[in-house]
Design a protein around this motif. Sequence first.
Motif, PDB file in Angstrom:
ATOM      1  N   ASP A  14       0.826  -1.210   0.000  1.00 57.59           N
ATOM      2  CA  ASP A  14       0.000   0.000   0.000  1.00 57.59           C
ATOM      3  C   ASP A  14       0.859   1.259   0.000  1.00 57.59           C
ATOM      4  O   ASP A  14       2.085   1.205  -0.144  1.00 57.59           O
ATOM      5  CB  ASP A  14      -0.986  -0.021   1.172  1.00 57.59           C
ATOM      6  N   GLN A  15       0.200   2.393   0.186  1.00 59.53           N
ATOM      7  CA  GLN A  15       0.852   3.708   0.126  1.00 59.53           C
ATOM      8  C   GLN A  15       1.939   3.882   1.184  1.00 59.53           C
ATOM      9  O   GLN A  15       2.780   4.749   1.064  1.00 59.53           O
ATOM     10  CB  GLN A  15      -0.203   4.818   0.257  1.00 59.53           C
ATOM     11  N   ASP A  16       1.921   3.050   2.223  1.00 60.05           N
ATOM     12  CA  ASP A  16       2.936   3.144   3.277  1.00 60.05           C
ATOM     13  C   ASP A  16       3.982   2.041   3.161  1.00 60.05           C
ATOM     14  O   ASP A  16       4.785   1.846   4.070  1.00 60.05           O
ATOM     15  CB  ASP A  16       2.267   3.065   4.659  1.00 60.05           C
ATOM     16  N   VAL A  65     -10.211  -1.877  -0.672  1.00 60.12           N
ATOM     17  CA  VAL A  65      -8.825  -1.647  -1.064  1.00 60.12           C
ATOM     18  C   VAL A  65      -8.841  -1.206  -2.522  1.00 60.12           C
ATOM     19  O   VAL A  65      -9.432  -1.871  -3.369  1.00 60.12           O
ATOM     20  CB  VAL A  65      -7.957  -2.921  -0.908  1.00 60.12           C
ATOM     21  N   GLU A  72       3.671   4.720  -4.507  1.00 56.93           N
ATOM     22  CA  GLU A  72       3.219   5.002  -3.140  1.00 56.93           C
ATOM     23  C   GLU A  72       3.067   6.493  -2.879  1.00 56.93           C
ATOM     24  O   GLU A  72       2.120   6.923  -2.228  1.00 56.93           O
ATOM     25  CB  GLU A  72       4.212   4.395  -2.137  1.00 56.93           C
ATOM     26  N   PRO A  87      -6.805   1.695   2.251  1.00 56.51           N
ATOM     27  CA  PRO A  87      -5.499   1.632   1.589  1.00 56.51           C
ATOM     28  C   PRO A  87      -5.604   1.561   0.069  1.00 56.51           C
ATOM     29  O   PRO A  87      -6.609   1.099  -0.478  1.00 56.51           O
ATOM     30  CB  PRO A  87      -4.885   0.340   2.143  1.00 56.51           C
TER      31      PRO A  87
END
Length: 153
Positions: A14-16, A65, A72, A87
């Motif tokens: 995910d983005q993190d 999702v 990201e 996410p």
Amino acid sequence: MNIGDKAPERLGTDQDGKEIKLSHYKGQKLVLYFYPKDSTSGCTAEACNLRDNYDELLSQGYAIVGVSVQDEKSHKKFIEKNNLPFPLIADVDKKLNETFGVYGEKSMYGRKYMGTFRTTFIIDEAGIIERIIGPKEIKVKNHAEQILAPKAE
């Protein structure tokens, strides 16, 4: 991927940079929605509609999702700008897009290019795809209603 198929265990990061796995959503229905690009008008409308109906979707047992081919950093900006509570998978290698069969040749204004077909997969509690809402069916401004509506037999 078709209705009745088992979704893959590893979905992506995910983005993190956190790994997203199907097993993280055991006991919930997973709305895995593929969209073409962060911060475009249609994709923003779709994401915001899901955000605005997030509590209702959660109360009905759905987790959400999003997936697109941006990185990201792009996803982080998109999430922050639109206050998204779910996410977004950064599918930069297009592996998940290709696994689900939603990446291919598109055309706009006579120009052909490769891209993601806006498609939503509803995956049941056991990880089986139970419903697919295809590119021609998705209404970006009412997508949550489409997900919550009983499926037409």
